[in-house]
Design a protein around this motif. Structure first.
Motif, short mmCIF file in Angstrom:
data_model
loop_
_atom_site.label_atom_id
_atom_site.label_comp_id
_atom_site.label_asym_id
_atom_site.label_seq_id
_atom_site.Cartn_x
_atom_site.Cartn_y
_atom_site.Cartn_z
N ALA A 1 0.83 -1.21 0.00
CA ALA A 1 0.00 0.00 0.00
C ALA A 1 0.86 1.27 0.00
N PHE A 2 1.93 1.27 0.80
CA PHE A 2 2.83 2.43 0.84
C PHE A 2 3.50 2.64 -0.52
N TRP B 1 0.91 4.10 -2.91
CA TRP B 1 0.71 5.51 -2.55
C TRP B 1 1.87 6.36 -3.09
N VAL C 1 1.50 6.81 -6.84
CA VAL C 1 0.46 7.79 -7.17
C VAL C 1 0.98 9.21 -6.96
N LEU C 2 1.69 9.44 -5.86
CA LEU C 2 2.26 10.76 -5.59
C LEU C 2 3.26 11.17 -6.67
N MET D 1 6.67 8.00 2.46
CA MET D 1 6.04 6.73 2.11
C MET D 1 7.07 5.67 1.73
#
Length: 226
Positions: free
Chosen positions: A122-123, A126, A129-130, A158
């Motif tokens: 998940a990290f 994320w 996406v960033l 992250m």
């Protein structure tokens, strides 16, 4: 210059995407093996059930030859593999292998390891996406802004947290395996399976973010002075 920047961003994006896909693949593969093993064990005879249980206990182990031991030379050439090209066995040393050991991990420990693995994935997603948002912002010529500073800081955070999560998984798994498994002539190195690239990218993101922040503060001070 913009083409060069886009090329560099594309390379970093490919690296992050590959890392996410690789993590997702191994996570799904492990979950599938565990599910299949449990299902087949419930519908198989005793011998087949034992094989399925062994499959469920499969562990990834990273090792290095014990070059500091009394038999260092033999440890480096202890094993061999068959070279199909020459038709002969050649000396070899293991680095990473799958072994079937019962590390004694109970249901709670397996759940914990599964949750940590999902958090790591998940990290990474994320962070990906960033980074995509950052690339889109750069292509819109909105490079130096506080939004991008926050994105870079969060991206770095992250990636570092993802690295820490992976490190924790390797430590817990390594401690459990070390209690029930040992290879003659080898040393267990659980942390060798952890990719430091995630940490490096995270630290680089934080550094770039701080450089952007310093530049923005200097620009704001100059604008106030004028």
């Amino acid at each position: 210059m913009k083409k060069r920047l886009n090329l560099l961003c594309a390379i970093v994006l490919l690296v992050l995407s590959f890392s996410v896909l690789q993590t997702g693949y191994y996570s799904l593969m492990g979950a599938k093996i565990g599910f299949d093993a449990g299902y087949d064990a419930a519908n198989a005879d005793a011998a087949q059930s034992a094989k399925m249980q062994a499959l469920a206990n499969m562990q990834i182990v990273t090792v290095i030859p014990d070059v500091f031991g009394e038999d260092a030379l033999n440890n480096m050439t202890r094993d061999s593999v068959f070279n199909v090209k020459s038709g002969k066995y050649v000396p070899a040393a293991h680095n990473m292998l799958y072994v079937y050991v019962n590390s004694g991990q109970g249901f709670k420990m397996r759940i914990t390891m599964g949750v940590l693995s999902l958090l790591y994935l998940a990290f990474q997603i994320w962070a990906l996406v960033l980074f995509i948002r950052l690339v889109i912002s750069i292509n819109r010529l909105s490079i130096f802004g506080w939004k991008n500073v926050r994105r870079l800081r969060l991206l770095g955070l992250m990636l570092i947290v993802a690295f820490g999560t992976q490190l924790l998984v390797a430590y817990i798994n390594g401690q459990a395996v070390a209690e029930v498994f040992e290879m003659e002539g080898y040393l267990l190195r659980p942390f060798d399976a952890v990719r430091s690239l995630t940490l490096v990218l995270g630290l680089c993101s934080l550094i770039v973010g701080e450089v952007f922040a310093i530049g923005l503060k200097m620009k704001e001070e100059q604008d106030l002075t004028i």
